[in-house]
Design a protein around this motif. Sequence first.
Motif, PDB file in Angstrom:
ATOM      1  N   SER A 104      31.397  30.604  35.869  1.00 64.45           N
ATOM      2  CA  SER A 104      32.462  30.976  36.624  1.00 64.45           C
ATOM      3  C   SER A 104      33.925  30.117  36.740  1.00 64.45           C
ATOM      4  O   SER A 104      35.107  30.551  36.718  1.00 64.45           O
ATOM      5  CB  SER A 104      31.874  31.065  38.249  1.00 64.45           C
ATOM      6  OG  SER A 104      31.140  32.056  38.585  1.00 64.45           O
ATOM      7  N   ARG A 105      33.462  28.793  36.605  1.00 63.07           N
ATOM      8  CA  ARG A 105      34.859  27.790  36.534  1.00 63.07           C
ATOM      9  C   ARG A 105      35.422  28.018  34.981  1.00 63.07           C
ATOM     10  O   ARG A 105      36.682  28.098  35.013  1.00 63.07           O
ATOM     11  CB  ARG A 105      34.173  26.315  36.552  1.00 63.07           C
ATOM     12  CG  ARG A 105      35.374  25.377  36.550  1.00 63.07           C
ATOM     13  CD  ARG A 105      34.865  24.150  37.007  1.00 63.07           C
ATOM     14  NE  ARG A 105      35.923  23.214  36.839  1.00 63.07           N
ATOM     15  CZ  ARG A 105      35.742  22.013  36.717  1.00 63.07           C
ATOM     16  NH1 ARG A 105      34.520  21.313  36.739  1.00 63.07           N
ATOM     17  NH2 ARG A 105      36.607  20.924  36.775  1.00 63.07           N
ATOM     18  N   ASP A 108      37.237  31.351  35.496  1.00 62.89           N
ATOM     19  CA  ASP A 108      38.524  31.202  36.445  1.00 62.89           C
ATOM     20  C   ASP A 108      39.409  30.572  35.385  1.00 62.89           C
ATOM     21  O   ASP A 108      40.838  30.877  35.817  1.00 62.89           O
ATOM     22  CB  ASP A 108      37.967  30.429  37.743  1.00 62.89           C
ATOM     23  CG  ASP A 108      37.423  31.388  38.651  1.00 62.89           C
ATOM     24  OD1 ASP A 108      37.172  32.713  38.494  1.00 62.89           O
ATOM     25  OD2 ASP A 108      36.849  30.685  39.556  1.00 62.89           O
ATOM     26  N   ARG A 109      39.319  29.576  34.880  1.00 61.18           N
ATOM     27  CA  ARG A 109      40.220  28.850  34.155  1.00 61.18           C
ATOM     28  C   ARG A 109      41.267  29.827  33.193  1.00 61.18           C
ATOM     29  O   ARG A 109      42.429  29.821  32.983  1.00 61.18           O
ATOM     30  CB  ARG A 109      39.640  27.531  33.317  1.00 61.18           C
ATOM     31  CG  ARG A 109      39.227  26.587  34.122  1.00 61.18           C
ATOM     32  CD  ARG A 109      40.193  25.690  34.844  1.00 61.18           C
ATOM     33  NE  ARG A 109      39.739  24.654  35.668  1.00 61.18           N
ATOM     34  CZ  ARG A 109      39.858  23.483  35.613  1.00 61.18           C
ATOM     35  NH1 ARG A 109      40.377  22.951  34.347  1.00 61.18           N
ATOM     36  NH2 ARG A 109      39.214  22.729  36.241  1.00 61.18           N
ATOM     37  N   THR A 111      41.162  33.344  33.333  1.00 64.88           N
ATOM     38  CA  THR A 111      42.111  34.359  34.202  1.00 64.88           C
ATOM     39  C   THR A 111      42.863  34.118  35.270  1.00 64.88           C
ATOM     40  O   THR A 111      44.038  34.691  35.520  1.00 64.88           O
ATOM     41  CB  THR A 111      41.078  35.633  35.206  1.00 64.88           C
ATOM     42  OG1 THR A 111      39.925  34.555  36.022  1.00 64.88           O
ATOM     43  CG2 THR A 111      39.991  35.909  34.026  1.00 64.88           C
ATOM     44  N   LYS A 112      42.620  32.700  35.674  1.00 65.04           N
ATOM     45  CA  LYS A 112      43.846  32.215  36.845  1.00 65.04           C
ATOM     46  C   LYS A 112      44.569  31.375  36.131  1.00 65.04           C
ATOM     47  O   LYS A 112      45.782  31.007  36.817  1.00 65.04           O
ATOM     48  CB  LYS A 112      43.019  31.635  37.950  1.00 65.04           C
ATOM     49  CG  LYS A 112      42.402  32.674  38.635  1.00 65.04           C
ATOM     50  CD  LYS A 112      41.586  32.057  39.972  1.00 65.04           C
ATOM     51  CE  LYS A 112      40.595  32.976  40.532  1.00 65.04           C
ATOM     52  NZ  LYS A 112      39.661  32.502  41.511  1.00 65.04           N
TER      53      LYS A 112
END
Length: 182
Positions: A104-105, A108-109, A111-112
């Motif tokens: 997930s991390r 997230d890096r 996509t965010k």
Amino acid sequence: LCQEKRHDELIERLLGAIDNLAKSGAEFAALSANTPHIVFDKLQARSPIPLISIVEAACEEAGRRGLRKIGLLGTIFTMTGDFFKAPFIKSGIQVVVPQESELSRISDRITKELELGVVRDETLAYFQQVIAGMQDEDGIEAIVLGCTELPLVLNDEVSPVPCLDTMQIHINAIVREILRDE
């Protein structure tokens, strides 16, 4: 659509674009991102023109390099789905993904940050740490950059292992197809 597992809708949307390309005279098409390849096989079966797969091109490059064990970074869909791993496994290449606690991390890096054009030294350091861990613990020989934004931070010069940049590999496959009949 991927996150909500609305794959039929994704296929229809992509097929509409491919149909438009075919009607405009395109002889082949390519999905220019890794994650939509989650529906590639179904899309290819319905496509009026041949499609060039980023996954197959990356697999062929790994085979050309003689790799037997690779790591895979990408969106959570790419890292956890079978669609990306299957061609490699079929070719006798083992695919390793980061530890479950990292998935997930990493996603997230991507996509965010990266998808928004945000490139941070901390993100590079984090990815380097993850890759080094995969090299030490799993014996990966290279890392597949299974998201077209990953080359914003990773390349052979900064990665602990060689990178398979799926975007560049796909571009090369597309150029070979263009030049094939010339």
